[in-house]
Scaffold this active site. Sequence first.
Site, short mmCIF file in Angstrom:
data_model
loop_
_atom_site.label_atom_id
_atom_site.label_comp_id
_atom_site.label_asym_id
_atom_site.label_seq_id
_atom_site.Cartn_x
_atom_site.Cartn_y
_atom_site.Cartn_z
N GLU A 88 4.20 -23.45 -11.60
CA GLU A 88 3.96 -22.44 -12.65
C GLU A 88 5.42 -21.84 -13.00
O GLU A 88 5.42 -20.70 -13.18
CB GLU A 88 2.92 -21.55 -12.52
CG GLU A 88 1.55 -22.12 -12.55
CD GLU A 88 0.67 -20.90 -12.09
OE1 GLU A 88 0.84 -19.93 -11.76
OE2 GLU A 88 -0.61 -21.69 -12.10
N GLU A 135 -4.62 -27.14 -10.38
CA GLU A 135 -5.19 -25.82 -10.11
C GLU A 135 -6.40 -25.79 -11.37
O GLU A 135 -6.01 -26.06 -12.37
CB GLU A 135 -4.50 -24.75 -10.09
CG GLU A 135 -3.45 -24.47 -9.09
CD GLU A 135 -2.65 -23.32 -9.04
OE1 GLU A 135 -3.30 -22.30 -9.80
OE2 GLU A 135 -1.37 -23.27 -8.56
#
Length: 546
Positions: free
Chosen positions: A183, A303
Amino acid sequence: MTDAGPSAARATIDIRRDRRSAIDPFVYGHFLESAFFANIDGGVFDEGSPLSLDGPGARNGLRRDVIELCRELGLPVVRWPGGNFTSPYHWEDGIGPRDSRPRRLELAWGEEESNRFGTDEFLAWCAEVGTEPYLAHSCRNVDDAVRWVEYTNYAGDTAYTRQRAANGHPAPYGVRYWGLGNEVYGRWQMGHRTAAEYAADAREHARFMRAVDPSLRFVAVGLGHDRQGWTEAVLAQVGDLVDYVSFHLYGATTQLIDGPADYDATVAQSQYFEQQIQDYSALVTDLASRSGADRPLGLALDEWNIRHVEPKTWPEPQPADDGGVADRELHGLAVDGPHRVNRWSPRTLADALFYAGVFHAIHRAGGLEVPVTMANTVNLLNANGVVVARPGGAVRAATFHVWDLYQNHLGPVALAAKVRSPGRLAAVRQGDERDHTGGFQVRTATVPDLDVSATVTADGGSLRLAVINRHATSAVRAGLTLDGRPGSLPARAAVKDLGADVDDVLASNSLSRPDRVGLRDRGVIELPEAAYDFPAHSITLLAFDL
């Protein structure tokens, strides 16, 4: 066959064998994050517990009961050390004698990290449970990444390979799957960079990590808030070097506030996931073509989960010894205002149907040019995981049985299924995305009661049909055909189901009630009318011998 009664709705399911796509076993993968709500400490690793392995070496402290449940389920791939934890992590803190490892303030979750569970412990655990390790590097320091690959995979005689041998593993581990950051597009990450900066760093990391071991397979950080600009920059730089482009999706449920009233909103969110998968696949396909990248790409949904949200004004949740959340006084407390995620809230039957819907979406996307070829749910253990561990033992969460059903009882080849089903027009929650008022974003869509994934075994000898009935209270009767021909299916099927015998859609498992929600084997059932009554709030698997 269950008795749906005279009010049961009529549906049809036609399974087509002329459209096939492979289901990658890695879509049933998992995720562990250090310093995160007993994923590791008190989860897979519990030094001094009578339930843990003892003796010298990296296996010391690994929970036996957790290992046994993971072996029973089968884990195709597990990502570690995170997650957000990846960005500030220094892998050399977690090797060598445990008592000599530095205790650090880690900056992802604000915890103190002992580093007593590190690379050797994780890889020893992977060997114990029989899973493929997926190591995520911060992508902040090329030399750090290269030396980590050298430590795990290099077969020569260097200071790092000698150190690996001294730490109990002379032979290379052979870790194939590596993440290039986590991220990085987010300002919450240490090492947050622009798309251009990250792409340049990722290219250098991939180039030199693969110089140590040419067999490495890489996951690049994809999506981002500017999904097109971010993805375009990444693919232009590393589209010829990486194997996966990652994206993260989270649903949200207010079960803790609204109880069963949020059931419909919970189970419908798999439709949001399906749309996101299809949209991002199309974008990656287009941008990869424009960049001239000809390396086959897959999407890594590395995720994903559904968050149980609750008001921040409620007392902080704590783990209960029996599993789930310890008792706390909520009477009279406000339910509006800002929300937080309850990390100890157990997975429910409603969650199980949502997870099953996401797997159906992944199966249907298998024919896309860039399909989902890896998925890792957050988390494997505790923290809303599929296994719950407490000092007194470990238990299969309700969602454990979803993985068991889809991974171990379906076939590896997806078939097309044409479904006509009753449904409802609903405001489908767009995951955990919020509008300017703090409310959930929604889009109006038709949500069918039945959601179907048809598969066939590798030898083609058995057809496996998984059917979700999302309706909270009513069974749905469906006629079944193969290739559009009435009477084309055998008149009997082996049946398993999940949730059909559970009255409460928010039922969950605990150490004292470990089998409240489980996969039930109904044996072989006759289907003389080529129809089946799919029970309310359930997942059913029909297996036909062809």
